[in-house]
Design an enzyme around this catalytic site. Structure first.
Site, PDB file in Angstrom:
ATOM      1  N   LYS A 111     120.755  -9.089 -16.414  1.00 35.31           N
ATOM      2  CA  LYS A 111     121.921  -9.949 -16.622  1.00 35.31           C
ATOM      3  C   LYS A 111     122.305 -10.030 -18.095  1.00 35.31           C
ATOM      4  O   LYS A 111     123.487 -10.086 -18.425  1.00 35.31           O
ATOM      5  CB  LYS A 111     121.648 -11.351 -16.070  1.00 35.31           C
ATOM      6  CG  LYS A 111     121.641 -11.385 -14.564  1.00 35.31           C
ATOM      7  CD  LYS A 111     121.484 -12.787 -14.066  1.00 35.31           C
ATOM      8  CE  LYS A 111     121.571 -12.829 -12.560  1.00 35.31           C
ATOM      9  NZ  LYS A 111     121.396 -14.167 -12.025  1.00 35.31           N
ATOM     10  N   LYS A 192     120.896  -3.265  -5.469  1.00 32.59           N
ATOM     11  CA  LYS A 192     120.960  -4.218  -4.347  1.00 32.59           C
ATOM     12  C   LYS A 192     122.380  -4.763  -4.155  1.00 32.59           C
ATOM     13  O   LYS A 192     123.143  -4.869  -5.118  1.00 32.59           O
ATOM     14  CB  LYS A 192     119.972  -5.368  -4.573  1.00 32.59           C
ATOM     15  CG  LYS A 192     120.383  -6.354  -5.646  1.00 32.59           C
ATOM     16  CD  LYS A 192     119.653  -7.687  -5.501  1.00 32.59           C
ATOM     17  CE  LYS A 192     120.309  -8.728  -6.405  1.00 32.59           C
ATOM     18  NZ  LYS A 192     120.022 -10.094  -6.121  1.00 32.59           N
ATOM     19  N   LYS A 195     126.103 -10.805  -4.977  1.00 37.72           N
ATOM     20  CA  LYS A 195     127.346 -11.570  -5.047  1.00 37.72           C
ATOM     21  C   LYS A 195     128.076 -11.307  -6.355  1.00 37.72           C
ATOM     22  O   LYS A 195     129.276 -11.367  -6.435  1.00 37.72           O
ATOM     23  CB  LYS A 195     127.055 -13.071  -4.987  1.00 37.72           C
ATOM     24  CG  LYS A 195     126.527 -13.521  -3.650  1.00 37.72           C
ATOM     25  CD  LYS A 195     126.742 -15.021  -3.504  1.00 37.72           C
ATOM     26  CE  LYS A 195     125.494 -15.706  -3.021  1.00 37.72           C
ATOM     27  NZ  LYS A 195     124.499 -15.898  -4.062  1.00 37.72           N
TER      28      LYS A 195
HETATM   29  N1  AQP Z   1     120.606  -7.454  -1.431  1.00 40.79           N
HETATM   30  C1  AQP Z   1     119.775  -8.363  -0.926  1.00 40.79           C
HETATM   31  N2  AQP Z   1     118.931  -8.043   0.074  1.00 40.79           N
HETATM   32  C2  AQP Z   1     118.076  -8.975   0.602  1.00 40.79           C
HETATM   33  N3  AQP Z   1     118.031 -10.260   0.183  1.00 40.79           N
HETATM   34  C3  AQP Z   1     118.871 -10.617  -0.807  1.00 40.79           C
HETATM   35  N4  AQP Z   1     119.081 -11.784  -1.445  1.00 40.79           N
HETATM   36  C4  AQP Z   1     120.048 -11.617  -2.393  1.00 40.79           C
HETATM   37  N5  AQP Z   1     120.481 -10.350  -2.394  1.00 40.79           N
HETATM   38  C5  AQP Z   1     119.778  -9.701  -1.419  1.00 40.79           C
HETATM   39  C6  AQP Z   1     118.390 -13.038  -1.136  1.00 40.79           C
HETATM   40  O1  AQP Z   1     119.379 -14.017  -0.858  1.00 40.79           O
HETATM   41  C7  AQP Z   1     118.917 -15.284  -1.303  1.00 40.79           C
HETATM   42  C8  AQP Z   1     119.988 -15.942  -2.164  1.00 40.79           C
HETATM   43  O2  AQP Z   1     120.096 -15.198  -3.381  1.00 40.79           O
HETATM   44  P1  AQP Z   1     121.212 -15.343  -4.483  1.00 40.79           P
HETATM   45  O3  AQP Z   1     122.015 -16.560  -4.249  1.00 40.79           O
HETATM   46  O4  AQP Z   1     120.578 -15.171  -5.832  1.00 40.79           O
HETATM   47  O5  AQP Z   1     122.112 -14.094  -4.119  1.00 40.79           O
HETATM   48  P2  AQP Z   1     122.611 -12.842  -4.954  1.00 40.79           P
HETATM   49  O6  AQP Z   1     123.479 -12.043  -4.058  1.00 40.79           O
HETATM   50  O7  AQP Z   1     121.454 -12.163  -5.569  1.00 40.79           O
HETATM   51  O8  AQP Z   1     123.539 -13.578  -5.964  1.00 40.79           O
HETATM   52  P3  AQP Z   1     123.927 -13.184  -7.403  1.00 40.79           P
HETATM   53  O9  AQP Z   1     124.924 -14.200  -7.885  1.00 40.79           O
HETATM   54  O10 AQP Z   1     124.331 -11.752  -7.456  1.00 40.79           O
HETATM   55  O11 AQP Z   1     122.587 -13.430  -8.111  1.00 40.79           O
HETATM   56  P4  AQP Z   1     121.647 -12.503  -8.950  1.00 40.79           P
HETATM   57  O12 AQP Z   1     122.531 -11.663  -9.764  1.00 40.79           O
HETATM   58  O13 AQP Z   1     120.874 -13.548  -9.706  1.00 40.79           O
HETATM   59  O14 AQP Z   1     120.775 -11.731  -8.003  1.00 40.79           O
HETATM   60  C9  AQP Z   1     117.610 -15.042  -2.057  1.00 40.79           C
HETATM   61  O15 AQP Z   1     116.527 -15.304  -1.193  1.00 40.79           O
HETATM   62  C10 AQP Z   1     117.652 -13.567  -2.356  1.00 40.79           C
HETATM   63  O16 AQP Z   1     116.354 -12.983  -2.440  1.00 40.79           O
END
Ligand code: AQP
Length: 326
Positions: A111, A192, A195
């Site tokens: 990040k 991965k 969001k």
């Molecule tokens: N790609 C994924 N595959 C499986 N599990 C996932 N999680 C997130 N991405 C995957 C799981 O979802 C839960 C919530 O995570 P989050 O709100 O951090 O989601 P995100 O998509 O990872 O959001 P961001 O904004 O992009 O965050 P960063 O950049 O910090 O990762 C968690 O249990 C996560 O493991």
């Protein structure tokens, strides 16, 4: 009955990775475990957010969780910032963590490379995440594989604190699913699904129209071979499709690979399975989205329940540290 805690950020739109890696399992475990789930809005603001958008996303993510099947009468569902003890214990965890171990978190590296403004909190938020978990005497943390390193940090901090100040925290364990623990982006299967990444065609949103879901799967990046095989290293695109199909149909990706000789039918079946899986969630979401007052009520109810446990933990922590009672 284990105490389970997990959170989701109110950033962007909830996607298939969130659903398969985390949310679906939260729904499944709420009747057998003591489940606490949180919209982690304090984590979201480590990267500057528009206030109106944050407010709207917090409601939307709550509605998605309830539409997915989380029952606010059965589990505890609230927004992190509504329970002040999160920030309070977060500070204490910052005092427990070393700068070196926070710098080693891969999410900080990723990040901080891309963020225009690198806040101090971007470095320290895994300490807040540890606080989120430890506040509720959590035993199990159901998360996707991307969170493995952060949960290990939470364990290390709990052990360190207990050694210094006496038994205070339960040591949590992560619970990572056997299939679809890391759902990959359909356009860039080496990273991965997320969001916050700008990959609209590679990210399947849980609220996407069925036609859009079908199109995203049809256009999913595979490879130039013509062999369907589960091999995430050599064939990340095809293996991701197999993992998604397996997770959506309770199958096994290796066994499923044997049924296909071409990529087209695999893509079509994965799309169909995902559309069917999400259909009930989408129908229920439409009803909930019409009534934001009800959603605010759900969060207020959950925050009241959460404060009771969080307050008791903080009283214990204050006592151990030699801080006055409040
Ligand atoms: N790609 C994924 N595959 C499986 N599990 C996932 N999680 C997130 N991405 C995957 C799981 O979802 C839960 C919530 O995570 P989050 O709100 O951090 O989601 P995100 O998509 O990872 O959001 P961001 O904004 O992009 O965050 P960063 O950049 O910090 O990762 C968690 O249990 C996560 O493991």
């Amino acid at each position: 009955m284990a105490r389970v805690f997990s959170g989701i950020q109110p950033t962007g739109e909830v996607h298939l990775g969130n659903y398969l890696g985390a949310v679906r399992r939260w729904v499944a475990s709420q009747h057998t475990d003591e489940a606490i789930h949180c919209i982690v809005d304090l984590h979201a603001i480590t990267i500057p957010k528009d206030p109106a958008e944050l407010r709207a996303k917090t409601l939307e993510v709550t509605q998605v969780l309830v539409a997915a099947g989380l029952d606010p009468e059965v589990c505890t569902l609230f927004a992190q910032s509504q329970v002040a003890e999160h920030a309070e214990l977060g500070w204490i965890m910052e005092c427990t963590a070393a700068v070196g171990e926070l710098r080693r978190m891969t999410q900080f590296k990723d990040k901080s490379d891309t963020a225009g403004f690198v806040s101090a909190a971007l470095l320290t938020y895994p300490a807040l995440q540890a606080a989120d978990i430890l506040l509720y005497d959590t035993e199990k943390v159901p998360v996707g594989d991307d969170q493995r390193q952060h949960i290990e940090l939470a364990r290390d901090l709990a052990v360190r604190f207990n050694r210094r100040f006496g038994d205070t925290f339960v040591i949590p364990a992560h619970a990572i699913p056997p299939v679809a623990a890391r759902v990959m982006d359909l356009q860039a299967p080496e990273r991965k699904m997320s969001k916050s990444l700008d990959s609209p065609q590679g990210t399947v949103l849980v609220l996407d129209d069925p036609k859009v879901i079908e199109r995203k799967f049809t256009r999913a990046v595979t490879d130039s071979e013509a062999e369907v095989r589960y091999d995430p290293e050599a064939k990340p695109g095809v293996s991701n499709l197999l993992s998604i199909l397996a997770a959506a149909t309770d199958g096994d990706p290796v066994a499923l690979a044997e049924r296909y000789t071409r990529y087209g039918p695999l893509k079509a079946d994965a799309a169909e399975a995902v559309i069917e899986l999400l259909r009930p969630l989408q129908a229920r979401f439409a009803e909930l989205a019409a009534d934001p007052t009800q959603t605010n009520g759900i969060l207020a109810l959950g925050a009241d329940k959460a404060r009771k446990t969080a307050g008791a933990t903080m009283a214990r922590v204050r006592d151990r540290l030699g801080l006055p009672a409040v």
